[in-house]
Design a protein around this motif. Structure first.
Motif, PDB file in Angstrom:
ATOM      1  N   ILE A  25       0.832  -1.205   0.000  1.00 55.25           N
ATOM      2  CA  ILE A  25       0.000   0.000   0.000  1.00 55.25           C
ATOM      3  C   ILE A  25       0.867   1.255   0.000  1.00 55.25           C
ATOM      4  CG2 ILE A  25      -1.652   1.326   1.373  1.00 55.25           C
ATOM      5  CD1 ILE A  25      -2.885  -1.318   2.261  1.00 55.25           C
ATOM      6  N   ASP A  26       1.949   1.240   0.780  1.00 51.49           N
ATOM      7  CA  ASP A  26       2.855   2.399   0.801  1.00 51.49           C
ATOM      8  C   ASP A  26       3.520   2.609  -0.552  1.00 51.49           C
ATOM      9  OD1 ASP A  26       2.240   2.869   3.439  1.00 51.49           O
ATOM     10  OD2 ASP A  26       3.951   1.747   4.230  1.00 51.49           O
ATOM     11  N   VAL A  27       3.949   1.515  -1.194  1.00 50.76           N
ATOM     12  CA  VAL A  27       4.580   1.640  -2.511  1.00 50.76           C
ATOM     13  C   VAL A  27       3.587   2.159  -3.543  1.00 50.76           C
ATOM     14  CG1 VAL A  27       5.655   0.343  -4.389  1.00 50.76           C
ATOM     15  CG2 VAL A  27       6.305  -0.122  -2.032  1.00 50.76           C
ATOM     16  N   PHE A  28       2.351   1.645  -3.480  1.00 53.39           N
ATOM     17  CA  PHE A  28       1.323   2.080  -4.430  1.00 53.39           C
ATOM     18  C   PHE A  28       0.980   3.555  -4.232  1.00 53.39           C
ATOM     19  CE2 PHE A  28      -3.053   2.275  -6.091  1.00 53.39           C
ATOM     20  CZ  PHE A  28      -2.848   1.733  -7.344  1.00 53.39           C
ATOM     21  N   THR A  29       0.937   3.999  -2.970  1.00 57.45           N
ATOM     22  CA  THR A  29       0.655   5.409  -2.684  1.00 57.45           C
ATOM     23  C   THR A  29       1.802   6.298  -3.127  1.00 57.45           C
ATOM     24  OG1 THR A  29      -0.652   4.711  -0.769  1.00 57.45           O
ATOM     25  CG2 THR A  29      -0.006   7.027  -0.877  1.00 57.45           C
ATOM     26  N   ASN A  30       3.026   5.869  -2.846  1.00 58.31           N
ATOM     27  CA  ASN A  30       4.194   6.668  -3.242  1.00 58.31           C
ATOM     28  C   ASN A  30       4.348   6.741  -4.753  1.00 58.31           C
ATOM     29  OD1 ASN A  30       5.010   7.290  -0.601  1.00 58.31           O
ATOM     30  ND2 ASN A  30       6.128   5.355  -0.400  1.00 58.31           N
ATOM     31  N   MET A  31       3.826   5.741  -5.481  1.00 56.47           N
ATOM     32  CA  MET A  31       3.904   5.778  -6.935  1.00 56.47           C
ATOM     33  C   MET A  31       3.150   6.986  -7.476  1.00 56.47           C
ATOM     34  SD  MET A  31       2.509   2.938  -9.670  1.00 56.47           S
ATOM     35  CE  MET A  31       0.816   3.176  -9.133  1.00 56.47           C
ATOM     36  N   PHE A  32       1.936   7.233  -6.975  1.00 51.42           N
ATOM     37  CA  PHE A  32       1.174   8.393  -7.428  1.00 51.42           C
ATOM     38  C   PHE A  32       1.777   9.690  -6.904  1.00 51.42           C
ATOM     39  CE2 PHE A  32      -1.947   4.999  -7.902  1.00 51.42           C
ATOM     40  CZ  PHE A  32      -2.483   5.295  -9.146  1.00 51.42           C
ATOM     41  N   LEU A  33       2.369   9.655  -5.719  1.00 49.98           N
ATOM     42  CA  LEU A  33       3.015  10.851  -5.184  1.00 49.98           C
ATOM     43  C   LEU A  33       4.227  11.245  -6.035  1.00 49.98           C
ATOM     44  CD1 LEU A  33       3.206  12.990  -2.976  1.00 49.98           C
ATOM     45  CD2 LEU A  33       4.558  11.374  -1.622  1.00 49.98           C
ATOM     46  N   ILE A  34       5.037  10.262  -6.415  1.00 46.96           N
ATOM     47  CA  ILE A  34       6.189  10.534  -7.280  1.00 46.96           C
ATOM     48  C   ILE A  34       5.740  11.023  -8.648  1.00 46.96           C
ATOM     49  CG2 ILE A  34       8.158   9.458  -8.441  1.00 46.96           C
ATOM     50  CD1 ILE A  34       8.389   7.582  -6.027  1.00 46.96           C
ATOM     51  N   ALA A  35       4.679  10.408  -9.189  1.00 50.70           N
ATOM     52  CA  ALA A  35       4.157  10.844 -10.490  1.00 50.70           C
ATOM     53  C   ALA A  35       3.678  12.287 -10.428  1.00 50.70           C
ATOM     54  CB  ALA A  35       3.021   9.927 -10.920  1.00 50.70           C
ATOM     55  N   PHE A  36       3.017  12.656  -9.344  1.00 51.35           N
ATOM     56  CA  PHE A  36       2.549  14.044  -9.209  1.00 51.35           C
ATOM     57  C   PHE A  36       3.724  15.003  -9.085  1.00 51.35           C
ATOM     58  CE2 PHE A  36       1.185  17.596  -6.500  1.00 51.35           C
ATOM     59  CZ  PHE A  36       0.155  18.109  -7.284  1.00 51.35           C
ATOM     60  N   GLN A  37       4.768  14.613  -8.352  1.00 52.67           N
ATOM     61  CA  GLN A  37       5.933  15.484  -8.206  1.00 52.67           C
ATOM     62  C   GLN A  37       6.681  15.660  -9.520  1.00 52.67           C
ATOM     63  OE1 GLN A  37       8.094  13.505  -5.093  1.00 52.67           O
ATOM     64  NE2 GLN A  37       6.958  14.505  -3.445  1.00 52.67           N
ATOM     65  N   ILE A  38       6.711  14.615 -10.355  1.00 48.96           N
ATOM     66  CA  ILE A  38       7.373  14.737 -11.652  1.00 48.96           C
ATOM     67  C   ILE A  38       6.577  15.636 -12.585  1.00 48.96           C
ATOM     68  CG2 ILE A  38       8.091  13.449 -13.702  1.00 48.96           C
ATOM     69  CD1 ILE A  38       8.696  11.083 -11.893  1.00 48.96           C
ATOM     70  N   ALA A  39       5.256  15.512 -12.554  1.00 51.80           N
ATOM     71  CA  ALA A  39       4.410  16.218 -13.521  1.00 51.80           C
ATOM     72  C   ALA A  39       4.063  17.628 -13.098  1.00 51.80           C
ATOM     73  CB  ALA A  39       3.116  15.425 -13.748  1.00 51.80           C
ATOM     74  N   ILE A  40       4.220  17.984 -11.823  1.00 58.77           N
ATOM     75  CA  ILE A  40       3.717  19.277 -11.353  1.00 58.77           C
ATOM     76  C   ILE A  40       4.381  20.480 -12.008  1.00 58.77           C
ATOM     77  CG2 ILE A  40       5.255  19.403  -9.359  1.00 58.77           C
ATOM     78  CD1 ILE A  40       1.561  20.501  -9.566  1.00 58.77           C
ATOM     79  N   PRO A  41       5.685  20.469 -12.404  1.00 56.23           N
ATOM     80  CA  PRO A  41       6.216  21.667 -13.083  1.00 56.23           C
ATOM     81  C   PRO A  41       5.526  21.963 -14.408  1.00 56.23           C
ATOM     82  CG  PRO A  41       8.004  20.301 -12.262  1.00 56.23           C
ATOM     83  CD  PRO A  41       6.763  19.487 -12.157  1.00 56.23           C
ATOM     84  N   ILE A  42       5.342  20.921 -15.234  1.00 53.99           N
ATOM     85  CA  ILE A  42       4.705  21.144 -16.536  1.00 53.99           C
ATOM     86  C   ILE A  42       3.213  21.386 -16.371  1.00 53.99           C
ATOM     87  CG2 ILE A  42       4.164  20.062 -18.749  1.00 53.99           C
ATOM     88  CD1 ILE A  42       7.305  19.063 -16.932  1.00 53.99           C
ATOM     89  N   VAL A  43       2.562  20.632 -15.493  1.00 57.91           N
ATOM     90  CA  VAL A  43       1.129  20.831 -15.255  1.00 57.91           C
ATOM     91  C   VAL A  43       0.866  22.211 -14.674  1.00 57.91           C
ATOM     92  CG1 VAL A  43      -0.856  20.000 -13.945  1.00 57.91           C
ATOM     93  CG2 VAL A  43       0.680  18.371 -15.029  1.00 57.91           C
ATOM     94  N   GLY A  44       1.760  22.694 -13.813  1.00 60.15           N
ATOM     95  CA  GLY A  44       1.611  24.042 -13.261  1.00 60.15           C
ATOM     96  C   GLY A  44       1.714  25.116 -14.331  1.00 60.15           C
ATOM     97  N   CYS A  45       2.654  24.942 -15.254  1.00 58.17           N
ATOM     98  CA  CYS A  45       2.771  25.896 -16.367  1.00 58.17           C
ATOM     99  C   CYS A  45       1.510  25.899 -17.223  1.00 58.17           C
ATOM    100  CB  CYS A  45       3.983  25.570 -17.217  1.00 58.17           C
ATOM    101  SG  CYS A  45       5.575  25.807 -16.391  1.00 58.17           S
ATOM    102  N   LEU A  46       0.953  24.727 -17.488  1.00 60.17           N
ATOM    103  CA  LEU A  46      -0.261  24.653 -18.300  1.00 60.17           C
ATOM    104  C   LEU A  46      -1.461  25.216 -17.556  1.00 60.17           C
ATOM    105  CD1 LEU A  46       0.200  21.121 -19.914  1.00 60.17           C
ATOM    106  CD2 LEU A  46       0.626  23.354 -20.926  1.00 60.17           C
ATOM    107  N   PHE A  47      -1.456  25.107 -16.233  1.00 59.46           N
ATOM    108  CA  PHE A  47      -2.531  25.719 -15.457  1.00 59.46           C
ATOM    109  C   PHE A  47      -2.498  27.236 -15.574  1.00 59.46           C
ATOM    110  CE2 PHE A  47      -4.017  27.439 -11.334  1.00 59.46           C
ATOM    111  CZ  PHE A  47      -5.352  27.049 -11.419  1.00 59.46           C
ATOM    112  N   LEU A  48      -1.291  27.806 -15.570  1.00 59.07           N
ATOM    113  CA  LEU A  48      -1.161  29.258 -15.772  1.00 59.07           C
ATOM    114  C   LEU A  48      -1.607  29.661 -17.177  1.00 59.07           C
ATOM    115  CD1 LEU A  48       2.281  29.918 -14.018  1.00 59.07           C
ATOM    116  CD2 LEU A  48      -0.022  30.295 -13.107  1.00 59.07           C
ATOM    117  N   VAL A  49      -1.346  28.810 -18.158  1.00 53.51           N
ATOM    118  CA  VAL A  49      -1.812  29.087 -19.522  1.00 53.51           C
ATOM    119  C   VAL A  49      -3.339  29.081 -19.570  1.00 53.51           C
ATOM    120  CG1 VAL A  49      -1.838  28.219 -21.893  1.00 53.51           C
ATOM    121  CG2 VAL A  49       0.289  28.227 -20.588  1.00 53.51           C
ATOM    122  N   ASP A  50      -3.967  28.134 -18.868  1.00 48.69           N
ATOM    123  CA  ASP A  50      -5.431  28.095 -18.822  1.00 48.69           C
ATOM    124  C   ASP A  50      -5.993  29.370 -18.186  1.00 48.69           C
ATOM    125  OD1 ASP A  50      -5.728  25.653 -20.070  1.00 48.69           O
ATOM    126  OD2 ASP A  50      -5.534  24.521 -18.204  1.00 48.69           O
TER     127      ASP A  50
END
Length: 238
Positions: A167-192
């Motif tokens: 369960i910890d590994v599965f939870t950390n998988m989504f946490l790591i994915a969010f941390q990797i994607a947040i710079p680009i997703v944040g830029c696109l949020f500002l574009v929106d």
């Protein structure tokens, strides 16, 4: 190898074979099946002498231990795959914001559909894993798994056991994915936000026509800057 070690060898072989079925790199379609079986066989021979202190014999519990070893090997391989799956999930987050969510590609390694940016991230992660000898660490993981789940014992389903760990590994998988994607997703949020302001101030401008290519352009610029920063951080750490 003597006949006395044959039960131990079979249990080790089943765990290693299950690990090779699901682990990254070695479980892909491009790896021939005879290579997987042969690699598992020779690794099992080498690992048998490291766990030969276990009192294993041909008794009524041996088939149950055999099924347990297969389950443990598959589970360890899936946990190793979750680490790389976080990269694909991060690419899926970015594709959703870019407008590429509808365009998936077939991964030739696994045969499954994956997002465009996710597949791009995944290939870079695989190359990085091979460049730092990460596949050796994966093989070390199946050897060190006998310290967590011994060959002559069943899976510890108690508190702080295997279930909580998965369960910890599965939870950390989504946490790591969010941390990797947040710079680009944040830029696109500002574009929106910018497109929303433009739509209110300039109603004659069709933001749906302008917004999609603009978000794609900003995404590629952000990805280039992201990889440039990661490259220089890696160079400084070396």
């Amino acid at each position: 190898m003597t006949l006395k070690l044959l039960p131990v060898f079979l249990l080790v072989f089943v765990r290693v074979l299950g690990f090779f079925v699901t682990m990254p790199i070695f479980s892909y379609r491009t790896i021939p099946l005879p290579f997987k079986i042969g690699m598992s066989f020779y690794l099992a021979i080498a690992m048998t002498y490291a766990v030969n202190d276990a009192a294993i014999s041909w008794n009524s519990t041996f088939p149950v231990l055999l099924v347990k070893e297969l389950f443990v090997g598959i589970l360890i391989g899936l946990i190793a795959y979750m680490v790389l799956a976080a990269v694909q999930i991060a690419g899926g987050f970015i594709d959703f914001q870019m407008g590429f969510a509808i365009a998936n590609v077939i991964d030739p390694q696994t045969g499954a559909q994956s997002p465009l940016i996710g597949q791009y991230f995944y290939m870079i992660a695989l190359l990085f894993l091979l460049s730092v000898n990460g596949h050796h660490l994966l093989i070390d993981g199946i050897y060190n798994s006998y310290q967590f789940i011994p060959i002559d014992r069943f899976i510890p389903f108690s508190r702080d056991g295997i279930i909580d760990f998965v369960i910890d590994v599965f939870t950390n998988m989504f946490l790591i994915a969010f941390q990797i994607a947040i710079p680009i997703v944040g830029c696109l949020f500002l574009v929106d936000i910018a497109l929303g302001i433009i739509a209110r101030t300039v109603p004659q401008l069709n933001v749906f026509v302008v917004g999609l290519p603009l978000k794609i352009l900003v995404s590629f610029i952000a990805l280039v800057l992201f990889f440039w920063i990661v490259y220089h951080i890696g160079q400084d750490s070396v």
